[in-house]
Design an enzyme around this catalytic site. Structure first.
Site, PDB file in Angstrom:
ATOM      1  N   SER A 263     -60.291  15.834 -84.019  1.00 28.19           N
ATOM      2  CA  SER A 263     -60.803  17.020 -83.324  1.00 28.19           C
ATOM      3  C   SER A 263     -60.274  17.065 -81.885  1.00 28.19           C
ATOM      4  O   SER A 263     -59.068  17.166 -81.672  1.00 28.19           O
ATOM      5  CB  SER A 263     -62.329  17.038 -83.367  1.00 28.19           C
ATOM      6  OG  SER A 263     -62.835  18.275 -82.894  1.00 28.19           O
ATOM      7  N   HIS A 381     -65.574  23.774 -86.170  1.00 30.24           N
ATOM      8  CA  HIS A 381     -64.534  23.873 -87.201  1.00 30.24           C
ATOM      9  C   HIS A 381     -64.959  24.747 -88.380  1.00 30.24           C
ATOM     10  O   HIS A 381     -64.638  24.468 -89.529  1.00 30.24           O
ATOM     11  CB  HIS A 381     -64.129  22.474 -87.682  1.00 30.24           C
ATOM     12  CG  HIS A 381     -63.651  21.582 -86.579  1.00 30.24           C
ATOM     13  ND1 HIS A 381     -62.464  21.775 -85.923  1.00 30.24           N
ATOM     14  CD2 HIS A 381     -64.230  20.503 -85.982  1.00 30.24           C
ATOM     15  CE1 HIS A 381     -62.314  20.858 -84.977  1.00 30.24           C
ATOM     16  NE2 HIS A 381     -63.380  20.088 -84.994  1.00 30.24           N
TER      17      HIS A 381
END
Length: 485
Positions: A263, A381
């Site tokens: 991430s 996400h």
């Protein structure tokens, strides 16, 4: 390479520094004389065609007018808006003036049309170009006519290149950078004695607008856990851990051939690879964290860590949760989707809190072994982060990316970043696309059964990525190293 183009004043030093750094990397990593000669030829060509209008004293000659101005002279002089036209050569100018029925004698002198600031700026660019040229000439004088300099076939040159860059797989390293959720109060304390670390935190604090080091060392944990704080904290601490490695185990850093970040850790990987400067990365992370926090505040959402059984169908479970939210709870455009592919049998599902509660209440129905809420503030996400995309895309467009010096694997598909446009596209998509970490690990460690695995180094807080790697590829995880932060 167009460093001789008249760029905006504020970009000159940064551009030359990046190009010099690129050359230094190539030269230090056994760049052939052919590469060096090619770069010198480019510079010499630019000198003969583009900077003959500046003499040794930095005085601007007449032929630079009217296209050699730093900024336009049509009444719209904007110091932040450079002209798109390049400097023309004397020959080009002669041609253009002949067509117009004018001569060079009619061109006003530099004292009539050019300010001292313009002259100093043009001379600054010339000197910057000469500094880069000097770097190449110095490398050329030190380069021996060895086996790497020859005029052979393309196949021979490729073979020599492979020989020159070969590293025994046993000595190779792979760096994995952690993401949000690994932060703890006190991280970074063991790194402050190493070079550059304190400066890194100071620079980051100036950009962020608060004392990041104090927050990392003293907390409180609740504040550190906030998205706007934990994302930059994890990235800066991870980069500080790299500085420790450079001192204690420089060969581990030098032999790194691939990297990936989870991430927000992907920004750490890009900085380490040379694709992104430290300051620009901090700026991007600041924008990203604030935009994601704002998107999270708009919707009651979260993330759920799920361990499955063989018969588990994640997508079917998510579809049923979405239908429940829409039909039973009246939620408009509900979201419930896979956000992280962790390892076989483990996924992170994110979306509206109502959808996650529905999944937790129906563990047996969906064949979940367990489903636990993750202490984060939003459904990262997933499509619930779409409001953050515009701000992030604008920030990405402002930043200059370079081609990574080593392989950097994207969270979006596990593939290697190829160029600046590709990086911008993937980082924008990453905000709403699931992190395909399992797929990325397969891409990095896929090899023949007879080949050795590289050492894996988890660079940053925590040891979750090594634990995950053991579930994905146990052999690859046998040789690993953690950094005490």
């Amino acid at each position: 390479m167009e460093f001789l183009r008249l760029l905006p004043r504020k970009c000159v030093d940064q551009h030359l520094q990046k190009y010099s750094r690129h050359l230094t990397f190539r030269i230090n990593h056994h760049a052939s004389s052919k590469y060096i000669n090619r770069q010198l030829h480019t510079i010499n060509t630019c000198e003969s065609n583009q900077i003959q209008g500046i003499n040794q004293n930095g005085k601007t000659l007449g032929f630079l007018k009217p296209v050699g101005r730093l900024y336009s002279t049509d009444g719209n002089d904007d110091p932040d808006k450079p002209r798109k036209q390049k400097i023309q050569s004397p020959q080009d100018y002669n041609t253009s003036t002949e067509e117009k029925g004018t001569s060079n004698d009619e061109c006003p002198s530099s004292s009539d049309e050019y300010s001292s600031d313009d002259e100093a700026y043009a001379y600054e660019q010339l000197q910057g170009g000469l500094r880069v040229k000097h770097l190449l000439e110095e490398a050329q004088s030190q380069r021996l006519n060895d086996e790497f300099d020859f005029e052979g076939s393309a196949e021979d040159e490729i073979a020599i290149a492979k020989k020159r860059t070969y590293i025994d797989p046993k000595n190779m390293t792979v760096f994995l950078f952690p993401g949000q959720g690994t932060q703890t109060v006190g991280m970074g304390k063991a790194l402050l004695s190493y070079p550059n670390v304190k400066d890194m935190f100071d620079i980051a604090s100036d950009i962020l607008g608060y004392d990041l080091l104090s927050l990392c060392l003293n907390g409180p944990q609740d504040k550190l856990n906030q998205t706007v704080h934990c994302q930059p904290a994890v990235v800066i601490t991870s980069l500080a851990a790299v500085e420790k490695l450079k001192v204690e185990s420089p060969e581990i850093v030098e032999n790194c051939v691939a990297t990936a970040g989870f991430s927000v850790g992907e920004f750490t990987a890009l900085v380490f690879s040379g694709a992104l400067t430290f300051e620009e990365a901090v700026y991007l992370i600041k924008v990203r964290a604030e935009a994601m926090q704002l998107a999270s505040d708009q919707v009651d959402s979260g993330m759920l860590s799920v361990i499955s059984r063989e018969q588990t169908n994640y997508k079917a479970a998510c579809r049923e949760a979405v239908e429940y939210c829409r039909n039973e709870e009246g939620i408009v455009d509900p979201v419930c989707a896979i956000a992280n592919y962790m390892f076989p049998g483990a996924r992170v599902i994110a979306g509206h809190t109502t959808a996650l509660n529905f999944l937790q209440k129906n563990l047996k129905k969906f064949s979940f072994r367990s489903a636990k809420k993750i202490p984060v503030s939003g459904a990262f996400h997933t499509d619930l982060m779409k409001p953050a995309q515009e701000s992030i895309a604008e920030a990405l467009a402002e930043v200059n990316f370079e081609v990574p010096a080593i392989s950097v694997h994207s969270n979006v598909d596990g593939k290697i970043y190829r160029h600046a446009k590709h990086i911008r596209k993937q980082l924008k998509s990453q905000v709403v696309k699931p992190v395909k970490w399992e797929q990325s690990m397969h891409e990095i460690y896929q090899r023949k059964s007879t080949d050795s695995f590289p050492m894996t180094v988890e660079v940053g807080p925590g040891s979750q990525l090594i634990t995950i790697l053991k579930r994905i590829n146990f052999k690859a995880a046998k040789t690993f190293k953690n950094i005490d932060i």
